[in-house]
Design a protein around this motif. Structure first.
Motif, PDB file in Angstrom:
ATOM      1  N   SER A 381       5.333  -6.192   3.485  1.00 28.21           N
ATOM      2  CA  SER A 381       4.241  -5.292   2.496  1.00 28.21           C
ATOM      3  C   SER A 381       4.726  -5.438   0.919  1.00 28.21           C
ATOM      4  O   SER A 381       6.497  -5.181   0.412  1.00 28.21           O
ATOM      5  CB  SER A 381       4.071  -3.741   2.786  1.00 28.21           C
ATOM      6  N   GLU A 383       3.420  -4.846  -1.965  1.00 30.03           N
ATOM      7  CA  GLU A 383       3.153  -3.512  -2.622  1.00 30.03           C
ATOM      8  C   GLU A 383       3.956  -2.309  -2.444  1.00 30.03           C
ATOM      9  O   GLU A 383       4.739  -1.654  -3.385  1.00 30.03           O
ATOM     10  CB  GLU A 383       1.865  -2.678  -1.956  1.00 30.03           C
ATOM     11  N   VAL A 408       0.462  -8.938   1.744  1.00 29.47           N
ATOM     12  CA  VAL A 408       1.633  -9.419   2.573  1.00 29.47           C
ATOM     13  C   VAL A 408       1.725 -10.270   2.922  1.00 29.47           C
ATOM     14  O   VAL A 408       1.378 -11.799   1.956  1.00 29.47           O
ATOM     15  CB  VAL A 408       1.444  -8.458   3.725  1.00 29.47           C
ATOM     16  N   THR A 427      -5.608  -7.810   4.401  1.00 32.88           N
ATOM     17  CA  THR A 427      -4.966  -8.752   5.443  1.00 32.88           C
ATOM     18  C   THR A 427      -5.586  -9.046   6.538  1.00 32.88           C
ATOM     19  O   THR A 427      -5.921  -8.634   7.324  1.00 32.88           O
ATOM     20  CB  THR A 427      -3.866  -8.094   5.033  1.00 32.88           C
ATOM     21  N   LEU A 432       0.154  -3.163  10.847  1.00 31.71           N
ATOM     22  CA  LEU A 432       1.302  -3.037   9.487  1.00 31.71           C
ATOM     23  C   LEU A 432       1.350  -1.270   9.328  1.00 31.71           C
ATOM     24  O   LEU A 432       2.432  -0.816   8.817  1.00 31.71           O
ATOM     25  CB  LEU A 432       0.941  -3.262   8.475  1.00 31.71           C
ATOM     26  N   TYR A 438       5.926   1.656   6.104  1.00 23.63           N
ATOM     27  CA  TYR A 438       4.967   1.446   5.506  1.00 23.63           C
ATOM     28  C   TYR A 438       4.280   2.458   5.673  1.00 23.63           C
ATOM     29  O   TYR A 438       3.247   2.894   4.064  1.00 23.63           O
ATOM     30  CB  TYR A 438       4.784   0.351   5.970  1.00 23.63           C
TER      31      TYR A 438
END
Length: 484
Positions: A381, A383, A408, A427, A432, A438
């Motif tokens: 990830s 972010e 990602v 994505t 995820l 995450y």
């Protein structure tokens, strides 16, 4: 010689998948080399195997229960519904075409060879194979050319145990009726039956067991109650979603539009398991909840058709209002494609060739392509800077200015897109949310503490729990003979 047993249902959704998974784990815990097998599955929930093919995620779960790597041979025929009348046909992990219901009935006899070949592959080196049927053998209108139930059982000479769901009512009639409509040779394959999803005092069903025995001569191998641990396992197909409650009271509401061709929705199970999260599946005719902080657009087997359905429900207007209120949106695979400016299907992969306008929430465009991407992936990830593991299973190429802000990195390459204000992202990566790190970071962004549960370990523990319950509940003589 490899031993095998086949669980067939008196109808769909009687709980065969969980029972097969539980028996696989029980056999594995007793030291047997065991494998699951399902000749034919119909589901838009698919998993990617190590050899780059796809199978139903139910068989992926069962392989996890058996502690063996998933293989395309565990589910040699996978039907992925694309419309009310037609499905994509996947054979031994690869798409071979599409067929409408009547056309598929004519195609089935040609697939029996592949099914038996896969069964031989799965059986090699195993002590036990536990086979799951599909639908019901009582559907005698579909018996000609059958590869999913008695057609397979007879061809492979695998004895059958029928499973009846008492929770839906009429279980005595369903078992006795199945006995009545089967032809003598099919009936001879049945060694006994199980009662599933019982509630209350099991002794109250003693007379029911006696009645079934009088009509059929079949022994009962056990009465299984609702298994609490089964609720912690991924559901097999969208039938289960229709029965889910709309969520629980919790500080954070996450909304998921229940699209007609929703796919790989077990992506969302880790969020549903979070005690501080109310995961709300929004059904046809309902509005997206105004108190939702996050909306997730899930995967879809028919992106354009589901986008049209989304608009018909008015959910496109709900999404626009959601963004104006400061909400966030995450799109997964087909849901990611819907968020863009356009979806172009020049080759008519999802029907007639056409180009449709997307939701316009991301500056991206998607072109459908005939080559399907199928791979297990390691990712990160961007972010939250945490590691991810998942898989890709999609058609289409997506590009646009928002792809310059990928969501990602998958195997070192950028994937997905993020809007300039960070409110909308998407994505192609499935899985995820199964990353505890995450989930923890995502929920923290909403002021929620979460991600403490090791989700993958909790699924494994649930399989052990189901196995332990079956060991306690099933007829020990039958079970010991099966697992000898």
């Amino acid at each position: 010689m490899t031993k095998a047993i086949m669980l067939q249902g008196t109808g769909s959704d009687v709980g065969k998948t969980v029972l097969v998974a539980g028996l696989c784990r029980l056999a594995a815990n007793r030291g047997l080399a065991v494998s699951p097998f399902k000749p034919q599955n119909m589901s838009n929930n698919a998993a990617v195997t190590a050899d780059g093919g796809e199978i139903g995620r139910a068989q992926w779960l069962q392989s996890l229960a058996a502690r063996v790597p998933p293989s395309v041979h565990m589910n040699p025929v996978l039907l992925k519904p694309q419309s009310e009348t037609g499905s994509q046909v996947v054979v031994q992990g690869r798409v071979v075409g599409a067929a409408r219901g009547r056309d598929y009935q004519a195609l089935k006899p040609q697939l029996l060879g592949a099914v038996l070949q896969s069964f031989e592959q799965v059986s090699a080196g195993r002590d036990l194979v536990i086979v799951e049927g599909a639908g019901s053998p009582a559907e005698i209108n579909l018996r000609a050319g059958d590869i999913a139930n008695m057609g397979f059982a007879r061809a492979a000479q695998v004895p059958v145990v029928l499973v009846g769901d008492i929770d839906r009512g009429g279980v005595i009639a369903s078992l006795v009726g199945t006995h009545a409509v089967l032809d003598p040779d099919d009936r001879a394959m049945v060694s006994g039956y199980l009662i599933n999803k019982f509630r209350g005092d099991v002794s109250l069903f003693d007379d029911g067991i006696a009645a079934i025995g009088r009509f059929t001569g079949w022994p009962c191998f056990g009465v299984v109650p609702w298994l609490k641990q089964a609720g912690r396992l991924p559901a097999e197909d969208s039938v289960a979603l229709e029965k889910l409650a709309s969520g629980q009271d919790a500080p954070l509401t996450i909304a998921v539009p229940l699209l007609p061709r929703i796919a790989n929705f077990d992506d969302l199970d880790p969020l549903a398991a979070e005690p501080m999260v109310s995961l709300v599946y929004v059904r046809s005719g309902e509005r997206l909840p105004a108190d939702a902080s996050l909306v997730i657009l899930p995967g879809s087997k028919s992106t354009i058709t589901d986008l049209e359905a989304l608009r018909t429900e008015g959910w496109d207007r709900d999404l626009a209002q959601h963004i104006r209120r400061g909400g966030r949106i995450i799109g997964l695979c087909g849901g990611y494609q819907m968020l863009g400016r356009s979806i172009d299907d020049p080759d008519g992969i999802e029907g007639a060739p056409r180009r449709v306008e997307g939701l316009g929430l991301l500056e991206i465009d998607t072109v459908m392509a005939p080559e399907k991407v199928l791979r297990n992936s390691r990712a990160r990830s961007l972010e939250h800077d945490v590691a991810l593991e998942g898989y890709e299973i999609h058609l289409g190429r997506t590009s646009g200015t928002d792809c310059l802000r990928p969501m990602v990195e998958i195997d070192g390459r950028p994937d997905g897109a993020v809007s300039a204000d960070g409110a909308v992202m998407g994505t192609y990566l499935h899985g995820l949310f199964a990353s505890d790190a995450y989930r923890r970071s995502l929920l923290a962004g909403f002021g929620i503490e979460g991600g403490a549960t090791d989700y993958r370990r909790s699924v494994d523990a649930a399989l052990d729990g189901v196995a332990d319950e079956l060991a306690r509940l099933l007829d020990p003589r039958w079970l010991d003979a099966l697992l000898a």
